[in-house]
Design an enzyme around this catalytic site. Structure first.
Site, PDB file in Angstrom:
ATOM      1  N   ILE A  78      36.786  -3.803  23.912  1.00  0.00           N
ATOM      2  CA  ILE A  78      36.133  -3.364  22.367  1.00  0.00           C
ATOM      3  C   ILE A  78      35.483  -4.722  21.908  1.00  0.00           C
ATOM      4  O   ILE A  78      35.904  -5.847  21.963  1.00  0.00           O
ATOM      5  CB  ILE A  78      37.283  -2.985  21.536  1.00  0.00           C
ATOM      6  CG1 ILE A  78      38.101  -1.897  22.096  1.00  0.00           C
ATOM      7  CG2 ILE A  78      36.747  -2.785  20.217  1.00  0.00           C
ATOM      8  CD1 ILE A  78      39.546  -1.849  21.469  1.00  0.00           C
ATOM      9  N   CYS A  79      34.428  -4.416  21.597  1.00  0.00           N
ATOM     10  CA  CYS A  79      33.462  -5.603  20.673  1.00  0.00           C
ATOM     11  C   CYS A  79      33.949  -5.470  19.271  1.00  0.00           C
ATOM     12  O   CYS A  79      33.259  -4.613  18.491  1.00  0.00           O
ATOM     13  CB  CYS A  79      32.154  -5.392  20.897  1.00  0.00           C
ATOM     14  SG  CYS A  79      31.187  -6.731  20.249  1.00  0.00           S
ATOM     15  N   LEU A  80      34.676  -6.292  19.059  1.00  0.00           N
ATOM     16  CA  LEU A  80      35.051  -6.387  17.502  1.00  0.00           C
ATOM     17  C   LEU A  80      35.530  -7.813  16.986  1.00  0.00           C
ATOM     18  O   LEU A  80      36.361  -8.448  17.451  1.00  0.00           O
ATOM     19  CB  LEU A  80      36.300  -5.501  17.147  1.00  0.00           C
ATOM     20  CG  LEU A  80      36.830  -4.974  15.788  1.00  0.00           C
ATOM     21  CD1 LEU A  80      35.632  -4.623  15.084  1.00  0.00           C
ATOM     22  CD2 LEU A  80      38.079  -4.268  15.875  1.00  0.00           C
TER      23      LEU A  80
END
Lengths: 301, 151
Positions: free
Chosen positions: B86-88
């Site tokens: 996840i890109c967060l």
């Protein structure tokens, strides 16, 4: 004296006593409609020792002081819900007692008294999620957030280390010229603290009597549900197969062919070694780097 | 393994007692730092109706370091790659110890409502999301229906 003159007189007196600590907002007809004041405990002007505060907002309806002001407490700092509710009770009582007379200064006084009495944050430390017991060493930031000194020191030391580690990975021209700036864990406001002093503090008291983790029947039930969902989605091909995805990606650069999906029927395990090596740790990162390389190669052709 | 920090115990208890609507997180039997997670797809998003399985691991120095989180159920989203990563920002440089398991999972659920193709992790998905949003949304719905249903 008219109603309006009585209000005017009360507000002038408030401004004379509180000076910059009060602001009065007038409506377009020049009538005062809102009085605002942020209230701190009396600590003989030792600002460092004020650990709680709250902003009083009193709306003055037409007919005040013959009808009650509408009071709101805003931006409480270091105060939990029950303290705020008690304050609302006391305010309500005072307002009905003083109906027909100026009451704003009385309200400020009872709030200040209450804050002075309990000038110890009743909220939790946002880092360890435990409260502040008598004797705990704690710190208030400029932005009025509270931490056990021990917990805040931990945060400052770790974020500084992480910053340094990230910097070390960068080429010289990308390195930050500003150096490390500590920030508040809750609101990210910049803070400046003496880490050495903070880190000499003892751990919070409530943390010491550690309680063991117990698996309840509710928990078992939920665990069972999770397993069922996994098995069901697995049977429909809905579970990401890391192994197969990796093979697929490696093949993109070689032949662009399809890979038969690997047969992986186990729920990715919880054992630490499994996590570190295959799913969440460095193993995955290095896969990721390869993944990026592959994407670059294949799109370059 | 060293005793489980009290903060983790407290978070676990609260997750059981006051669960967040649309999110469940259960510690594993043999490792209380490893959580099995289900996030339901938010209403009015292409992921509505889906039950997404994730895994969440609390590293040794949690809460000083961010939890490691990954989707296990396949999902078609510009900020989630084929491996479920996840890109967060809050999982990386914007982590703060004032965040918790529940707030992290809520942020991930919010990411499902607000895909951000300008900061992609899955390049092909993000590309389609930018040039042909309606087709990308169709794909996301199709993947949700095919892979993320409960039994």
């Amino acid at each position: 004296m008219s109603l309006n003159e009585r209000v005017q007189e009360e507000l002038e007196a408030l401004e004379a006593i509180l000076m910059d600590d009060i602001s009065i907002i007038y409506n377009e007809n020049g009538c005062p409609e809102l009085v605002k004041s942020t209230i701190f405990p009396s600590t003989a002007n030792e600002v460092d020792k004020q650990y709680v505060c709250v902003t009083l907002e009193a709306k003055l309806p037409d007919g005040y002081p013959d009808c009650e002001p509408i009071v709101q407490l805003r931006n409480p700092r270091g105060l939990d819900d029950s303290t705020i509710n008690n304050l609302y009770e006391a305010i309500k009582e005072k307002c009905s007692e003083f109906l027909g007379q100026p009451v704003i200064f009385e309200l400020i006084e009872i709030i200040r008294e209450s804050l002075t009495e309990s000038n110890l944050p009743t909220c939790q430390c946002a880092v360890c999620l435990y409260g502040f017991s008598d004797g705990d060493s704690f710190t208030k930031t400029k932005c009025f957030h509270y931490f056990h000194s021990y917990c805040l020191a931990n945060h400052l030391i770790t974020t500084k280390r992480h910053f340094q580690e990230e910097q070390d990975k960068l080429p010289a021209w990308q390195k930050s010229t500003k150096g490390f700036q500590a920030s508040c864990p809750v609101c990210r406001e910049h803070i400046n603290c003496d880490v050495e002093e903070l880190s000499s503090a003892a751990p919070p008291k409530e943390l010491e009597n550690a309680q063991n983790f117990e698996v309840t029947s509710d928990l078992r039930h939920l665990q069972e549900r999770m397993k069922q969902l996994f098995t069901y989605q697995k049977s429909r091909g809905g579970i990401i197969d890391i192994e197969a995805e990796e093979n697929k990606l490696l093949l993109i650069t070689e032949s662009n062919g399809d890979t038969p999906p690997a047969d992986n029927t186990e729920d990715p395990g919880p054992s630490l070694s499994n996590i570190n090596e295959s799913v969440m740790g460095d193993g995955l990162l290095s896969r990721g780097q390869r993944y990026n390389n592959c994407r670059l190669n294949s799109s370059g052709r | 393994m060293a005793a489980l920090p009290r903060r983790i115990i407290k978070e676990t208890q609260r997750l059981m007692q006051e669960p967040v609507p649309g999110i469940s997180a259960v510690p594993d039997d043999s490792n209380a730092r490893y959580f099995h997670v289900i996030v339901t797809g938010p209403e009015d998003s292409p992921f509505e109706g889906g039950l997404f399985k994730l895994e969440l691991f609390l590293p040794e120095d949690y809460p000083m370091s961010a939890p490691k989180v990954r989707f296990i159920t396949k999902i078609y989203h510009p900020n989630i790659d084929r491996l479920g990563r996840i890109c967060l920002d809050i999982l990386k440089d914007k982590w703060s110890p004032a965040l918790q398991i529940r707030t992290v999972l809520l942020s991930i659920q919010a990411l499902l409502s607000a895909p951000n193709p300008d900061d992609p992790l899955a390049n092909d998905v993000a590309e389609l999301w930018k040039v042909n949003e309606s087709e990308a949304i169709r794909n996301a719905k199709e993947w949700t229906r095919r892979y993320a249903m409960g039994n």
